[in-house]
Enzyme design. Structure first.
Site, PDB file in Angstrom:
ATOM      1  N   LEU A 278      40.737  44.511  34.889  1.00 28.94           N
ATOM      2  CA  LEU A 278      40.060  43.728  33.798  1.00 28.94           C
ATOM      3  C   LEU A 278      40.411  44.403  32.467  1.00 28.94           C
ATOM      4  CD1 LEU A 278      36.604  42.659  34.904  1.00 28.94           C
ATOM      5  CD2 LEU A 278      38.906  41.776  35.464  1.00 28.94           C
ATOM      6  N   HIS A 279      41.830  44.193  32.095  1.00 26.97           N
ATOM      7  CA  HIS A 279      42.289  44.913  31.024  1.00 26.97           C
ATOM      8  C   HIS A 279      41.559  44.112  29.490  1.00 26.97           C
ATOM      9  CE1 HIS A 279      46.191  45.690  33.299  1.00 26.97           C
ATOM     10  NE2 HIS A 279      46.134  44.412  33.692  1.00 26.97           N
TER      11      HIS A 279
END
Ligand code: BDR
Ligand code: CA
Length: 354
Positions: A278-279
């Site tokens: 989940l950048h």
């Protein structure tokens, strides 16, 4: 309209530039789940999918979340100089994995995304918190139009780059930089130019893959999220048939699970396990609380000409270039704290939509 200052509104004005994208969508959900945030605008940037699809995803996501007052603007069709590349292999044919969103009635602003940046910054001078989780094309165009923008923005958090770390698009380059390296270069140059040198309080905060790949969404965490939304669901499992759809009754949890399944399958095929990075949601969280991450200041540059290294980001930790730092690079994060916050915000957002 969300872009106009309302007297007495104490919420934090936040502007998001996204190429939605599975993890961009989750970043927007994070912001929408923060009661202290007023999302004053969304810039749609071509990247994970073409810009018209990014616009569609942003409008439909807002509609699904019952939000009617956030202006969405369309950005440039292509990077400053490079040919546009998109990443349907990573994010699905429409950018949201297996998820489909009911079409919203919302319309785009009559001005473009670069103009939206400028308007938002001028409307909230010294207060605006900005996040950019896609290629920096529109931010670069905004800076050409308004070189004072860095002085108007309180904080800029960028997801992009990879520092002392392999790339995810070429062996050395990260996706957001790789799509539009010239835009990255311009943004760094303009930001430093506007502040005239090293101003640690105003340097862009940059979260590269070296940091964001610690943020691993797993089926167990997804189940925690569904529980926080008061929703029963069947945990995702790597042995499930590909493309199995969510059984969740909650519409937002269903979208998240269908999007994440595609994203997890992609990561699995890359040999990274049945999980997903989940950048972009980390960028949303850090924009509101920079203490979540430990930063190091450094002079950063991006390779524009290398035949093998174009798009590579380099941090000069030891000052060998003799340049002042122009960015704060995220170097350490506690994923558990991030996920607690993610669930605390997105869980109740989903619950309200049940
Ligand atoms: C970045 O690339 C995109 O595919 C993601 O949305 C994220 O912003 C990670 O390299
Ligand atoms: Ca993105």
């Amino acid at each position: 309209m969300g872009g106009v200052t309302t007297p007495g509104d104490e919420r934090i004005p936040v502007f998001a530039d996204v190429d939605t994208g599975v993890d961009d969508a989750l970043a927007l959900m994070y912001l929408l789940g923060c009661p202290e945030v007023r999302l004053v605008g969304i810039a749609s940037t071509a990247g994970n999918v073409p810009v018209h699809q990014v616009c569609r995803n942003n409008l439909d996501l807002l509609h699904m979340c019952g939000v009617t007052d956030v202006p969405v603007s369309k950005g440039a069709e292509r990077p400053l100089r490079a040919q546009l590349r998109t990443a349907e292999d990573t994010h699905g044919p429409q950018g949201l994995g297996y998820a489909t969103l009911p079409p919203g009635a919302g319309e785009l602003t009559d001005h473009d995304a670069a103009e939206a940046w400028v308007r938002a910054a001028r409307a909230h001078p010294g207060e605006l918190i900005a996040i950019a989780t896609g290629p920096l094309t529109n931010l670069a165009l905004a800076l050409r139009a308004e070189p004072e923008l860095p002085r108007l923005v309180k904080r800029l958090v960028i997801m992009g780059g990879a520092f002392d770390y392999r790339g995810n698009t070429t062996p050395v380059a990260e996706w957001n930089v790789s799509v539009d390296p010239e835009a990255w270069w311009e943004v760094l140059a303009f930001w430093r130019g506007a502040w005239g040198g090293s101003e640690p309080d105003h340097l862009p905060m940059v979260l590269g893959l070296n940091l964001t790949e610690h943020i691993e969404m797993t089926p167990t965490i997804l189940s925690r999220l569904a529980a926080a939304a008061g929703c029963e669901s069947t945990p995702l499992c790597e042995s499930d048939e590909r493309g199995t759809r969510s059984t969740a009754a909650n519409p937002l949890i269903r979208v998240i699970e269908d999007a994440m399944r595609f994203y997890c399958e992609f990561h699995f095929d890359q040999g990274e396990g049945y999980l997903a990075h989940l950048h972009d949601p980390l960028a949303a969280a850090v924009a509101l609380d920079p203490e979540l991450v430990r930063f190091r200041a450094a002079a950063v540059d991006v390779e524009l000409t290398g035949t093998l290294t174009r798009g590579m980001t380099i941090a000069d930790w030891s000052g060998r270039w003799g340049r002042e730092p122009n960015a704060l690079i995220g170097v350490e994060v506690d994923p558990a704290t991030f996920f607690d916050r993610f669930i605390e915000r997105v869980g109740p957002l989903a619950k309200r939509l049940a």
